[in-house]
Design an enzyme around this catalytic site. Structure first.
Site, PDB file in Angstrom:
ATOM      1  N   PRO A 271       0.803  -1.230   0.000  1.00 27.88           N
ATOM      2  CA  PRO A 271       0.000   0.000   0.000  1.00 27.88           C
ATOM      3  C   PRO A 271       0.832   1.274   0.000  1.00 27.88           C
ATOM      4  O   PRO A 271       1.903   1.325   0.612  1.00 27.88           O
ATOM      5  CB  PRO A 271      -0.785  -0.110   1.318  1.00 27.88           C
ATOM      6  CG  PRO A 271       0.128  -0.882   2.215  1.00 27.88           C
ATOM      7  CD  PRO A 271       0.912  -1.816   1.341  1.00 27.88           C
ATOM      8  N   GLY A 272       0.358   2.272  -0.674  1.00 26.76           N
ATOM      9  CA  GLY A 272       0.933   3.608  -0.600  1.00 26.76           C
ATOM     10  C   GLY A 272      -0.071   4.515   0.082  1.00 26.76           C
ATOM     11  O   GLY A 272       0.053   4.870   1.256  1.00 26.76           O
ATOM     12  N   ARG A 273      -1.116   4.813  -0.672  1.00 16.73           N
ATOM     13  CA  ARG A 273      -2.158   5.720  -0.191  1.00 16.73           C
ATOM     14  C   ARG A 273      -2.730   5.291   1.162  1.00 16.73           C
ATOM     15  O   ARG A 273      -2.944   6.125   2.040  1.00 16.73           O
ATOM     16  CB  ARG A 273      -3.304   5.715  -1.228  1.00 16.73           C
ATOM     17  CG  ARG A 273      -4.524   6.526  -0.872  1.00 16.73           C
ATOM     18  CD  ARG A 273      -5.658   6.251  -1.871  1.00 16.73           C
ATOM     19  NE  ARG A 273      -5.156   6.087  -3.211  1.00 16.73           N
ATOM     20  CZ  ARG A 273      -4.859   7.100  -4.027  1.00 16.73           C
ATOM     21  NH1 ARG A 273      -5.053   8.334  -3.642  1.00 16.73           N
ATOM     22  NH2 ARG A 273      -4.382   6.868  -5.233  1.00 16.73           N
ATOM     23  N   TYR A 313      -6.594  14.920 -11.260  1.00 24.25           N
ATOM     24  CA  TYR A 313      -7.611  13.858 -11.300  1.00 24.25           C
ATOM     25  C   TYR A 313      -9.015  14.341 -10.950  1.00 24.25           C
ATOM     26  O   TYR A 313      -9.944  13.539 -10.925  1.00 24.25           O
ATOM     27  CB  TYR A 313      -7.273  12.748 -10.287  1.00 24.25           C
ATOM     28  CG  TYR A 313      -5.862  12.238 -10.308  1.00 24.25           C
ATOM     29  CD1 TYR A 313      -5.378  11.501 -11.393  1.00 24.25           C
ATOM     30  CD2 TYR A 313      -5.010  12.453  -9.228  1.00 24.25           C
ATOM     31  CE1 TYR A 313      -4.086  11.007 -11.387  1.00 24.25           C
ATOM     32  CE2 TYR A 313      -3.718  11.960  -9.221  1.00 24.25           C
ATOM     33  CZ  TYR A 313      -3.259  11.241 -10.313  1.00 24.25           C
ATOM     34  OH  TYR A 313      -1.981  10.756 -10.299  1.00 24.25           O
ATOM     35  N   CYS A 342      -0.723  31.537 -11.418  1.00 24.34           N
ATOM     36  CA  CYS A 342      -1.267  32.216 -12.576  1.00 24.34           C
ATOM     37  C   CYS A 342      -1.765  31.182 -13.558  1.00 24.34           C
ATOM     38  O   CYS A 342      -1.145  30.929 -14.594  1.00 24.34           O
ATOM     39  CB  CYS A 342      -0.223  33.121 -13.210  1.00 24.34           C
ATOM     40  SG  CYS A 342       0.182  34.458 -12.105  1.00 24.34           S
ATOM     41  N   GLU A 343      -2.840  30.539 -13.176  1.00 18.69           N
ATOM     42  CA  GLU A 343      -3.432  29.507 -14.013  1.00 18.69           C
ATOM     43  C   GLU A 343      -4.844  29.261 -13.481  1.00 18.69           C
ATOM     44  O   GLU A 343      -5.026  29.037 -12.282  1.00 18.69           O
ATOM     45  CB  GLU A 343      -2.576  28.228 -13.913  1.00 18.69           C
ATOM     46  CG  GLU A 343      -3.160  27.116 -14.693  1.00 18.69           C
ATOM     47  CD  GLU A 343      -2.147  26.325 -15.516  1.00 18.69           C
ATOM     48  OE1 GLU A 343      -0.977  26.727 -15.639  1.00 18.69           O
ATOM     49  OE2 GLU A 343      -2.577  25.301 -16.038  1.00 18.69           O
TER      50      GLU A 343
HETATM   51  C1  LIG Z   1       1.773   3.151  -6.859  1.00 19.29           C
HETATM   52  C2  LIG Z   1       2.078   1.765  -6.532  1.00 19.29           C
HETATM   53  C3  LIG Z   1       1.587   1.189  -5.358  1.00 19.29           C
HETATM   54  C4  LIG Z   1       0.731   1.923  -4.379  1.00 19.29           C
HETATM   55  O1  LIG Z   1      -0.500   2.307  -4.868  1.00 19.29           O
HETATM   56  P1  LIG Z   1      -1.569   2.910  -3.851  1.00 19.29           P
HETATM   57  O2  LIG Z   1      -2.770   3.113  -4.692  1.00 19.29           O
HETATM   58  O3  LIG Z   1      -1.013   4.183  -3.337  1.00 19.29           O
HETATM   59  O4  LIG Z   1      -1.758   1.908  -2.773  1.00 19.29           O
HETATM   60  C5  LIG Z   1       1.944  -0.107  -5.086  1.00 19.29           C
HETATM   61  N1  LIG Z   1       2.734  -0.798  -5.921  1.00 19.29           N
HETATM   62  C6  LIG Z   1       3.233  -0.277  -7.046  1.00 19.29           C
HETATM   63  C7  LIG Z   1       4.120  -1.083  -7.896  1.00 19.29           C
HETATM   64  C8  LIG Z   1       2.922   1.013  -7.395  1.00 19.29           C
HETATM   65  O5  LIG Z   1       3.415   1.521  -8.521  1.00 19.29           O
END
Ligand SMILES: *Cc1c(COP(=O)(O)O)cnc(C)c1O
Length: 424
Positions: A271-273, A313, A342-343
């Site tokens: 996970p990232g988000r 997005y 400025c956009e």
């Molecule tokens: C961006 C990415 C993630 C994370 O995605 P999220 O939507 O932020 O959880 C995980 N694995 C890979 C390879 C990514 O490119």
């Protein structure tokens, strides 16, 4: 189930500290992160054998270090992110590997770095196998596979199917295994990340594809990764994914593979988000309140140079007001929130397609602070110097103490490396 975010529109505190005090101490615009939220989200996912943080969502080394100290592993998608992982204290190696490099190509820096530090590679193109094999034969790798279908909350975040550049096309696996053999490379891991905003129905389809893939690759496989894409609630009506069900689907897949291979398979999530979105707040100051015909605008000192998700997005972020004085009893009205660039697209309250929307917010004036919430993922990291705005400061709050973890860029930083032509 995790607690859904706090969507109140007055916010006086972050991580137990006063927003207006933070703003006065660190200036605006500033990103503030609450460490407790990241730890809470890591704990949600503890059923998985490994939580591999996709640091591209927020790669400040203080955040990466926090994840490391709480047991998370890390994913790097560039040479720069490998340097960050090392700077945050990750050591290459281990089982599963502490650092994985995931990409669709090697640039020359990244290839040199993974070879130098013996970093495990998740290959997203057949060419990567040959390029690695030529300089470092005999390693183990993971294959990132595009199963032929995808999913994503927008066309830009869909990472599977024929339209996607990501991963190895599922019909080319045999070719990749032959390439790997040629260099004595073992395929020990399989990975699918097919988009952000996963739902369970779709997930069952992914698990099915993973199982089929693993069976075709065979007994060298010891690690499968579910990728990232776990959603978070940006709006009150958004629902969290049921982590137990999510884990259950993947765990069942893993167990079937263990039964057929006769050895343990470790199950990763990436996970990232999910880990970093909710911890983050972008604090800006309202610098003008303008009436444009029927519309009231709050114009703040942060723009899409600081947070690009709305313009990129049409993403929705909760917004709240932190009154500079103690007076919190305010009426509300519908306003548009814009930045200083400025956009004309520099609007935080916009919908997909660039349509300007209004938000019901407390009445506020110049000098009050405006807080854009759930901004810890894909916020600062997508920031730019557009309009020659210095990058914002970043602050991490832990145990009610605020730590500056990135100083605001100076004007000297802004011009670093530039020069005019020599004069005669
Ligand atoms: C961006 C990415 C993630 C994370 O995605 P999220 O939507 O932020 O959880 C995980 N694995 C890979 C390879 C990514 O490119």
């Amino acid at each position: 189930m995790p607690v859904v975010g706090d969507f109140s529109t007055i916010r006086t505190e972050i991580g137990g500290l006063s927003v207006s005090e933070l703003a006065k101490q660190f200036g605006t615009p500033t990103y503030v992160y609450d460490a407790a939220k990241i730890i809470e989200r890591l704990n949600d996912l503890s059923a998985f054998d490994a939580i591999r943080y996709a640091q591209k969502a927020n790669s400040n080394i203080a955040i990466v270090d926090l994840v490391r100290r709480h047991g998370g592993l890390v994913d790097a998608v560039s040479a720069g992110e490998i340097h960050r992982a090392l700077a945050a204290g990750y050591k290459p190696g281990g089982e599963p590997p502490a650092i994985v490099f995931t990409a669709d190509i090697f640039d020359h820096d990244a290839l040199a770095l993974v070879v130098e530090h013996d970093i495990h590679v998740n290959c997203g193109s057949p060419d990567m196998i040959n390029q690695l094999g030529e300089v470092a034969p005999g390693r183990n790798i993971t294959l990132r596979v595009n199963p032929g279908f995808g999913h994503g909350h927008s066309r830009k975040t869909n990472t599977g199917g024929e339209q996607s550049k990501h991963g190895i096309w599922h019909e080319q696996i045999d070719d990749c295994l032959r390439r790997a053999d040629q260099y004595g490379i073992g395929v020990t891991g399989l990975h699918m990340h097919i988009g952000s905003g996963t739902d369970l129905e779709h997930l069952a389809q992914v698990c099915g594809a993973m199982e089929k893939l693993a069976l075709s690759v065979g007994r060298t496989v010891t690690n499968i990764s579910a990728g990232g894409g776990l959603p978070i609630a940006y709006k009150q009506e958004d629902s969290f994914i049921d982590i137990e069900q999510y884990f259950g689907l993947w765990d069942a897949t893993r167990k079937r593979l263990e039964a057929s291979f006769g050895h343990k398979i470790s199950l990763e999530i990436e996970p990232g988000r999910y880990l970093s979105a909710e911890c983050g707040y972008l604090i800006a100051e309202i610098r003008a309140v303008k009436q444009m015909g029927g519309n009231t605008f709050y114009v703040v000192d942060a723009g899409f140079n600081n947070l690009a998700r709305p313009i990129m997005y049409g993403s929705y972020h909760p917004i709240s007001i932190a009154p500079v004085t103690g007076d919190h009893q305010r009426g509300t009205h519908d306003v548009v929130v814009g930045g200083p660039l400025c956009e004309s697209g520099d609007i935080f309250t916009q919908e997909a397609g660039g349509f300007v929307a209004k938000r019901t917010l407390p009445v506020a004036g110049v000098g009050d602070y405006l807080v854009i919430e759930c901004a810890g993922a894909y916020g600062f990291v997508m920031g730019s110097n557009y309009n020659s705005k210095p990058l914002a400061a970043e602050v991490l709050i832990q145990d009610q103490e605020a730590h500056l973890v990135r100083a605001r860029q100076t004007y000297e930083d802004l011009l670093r490396g530039e020069s005019v032509l020599p004069r005669d």
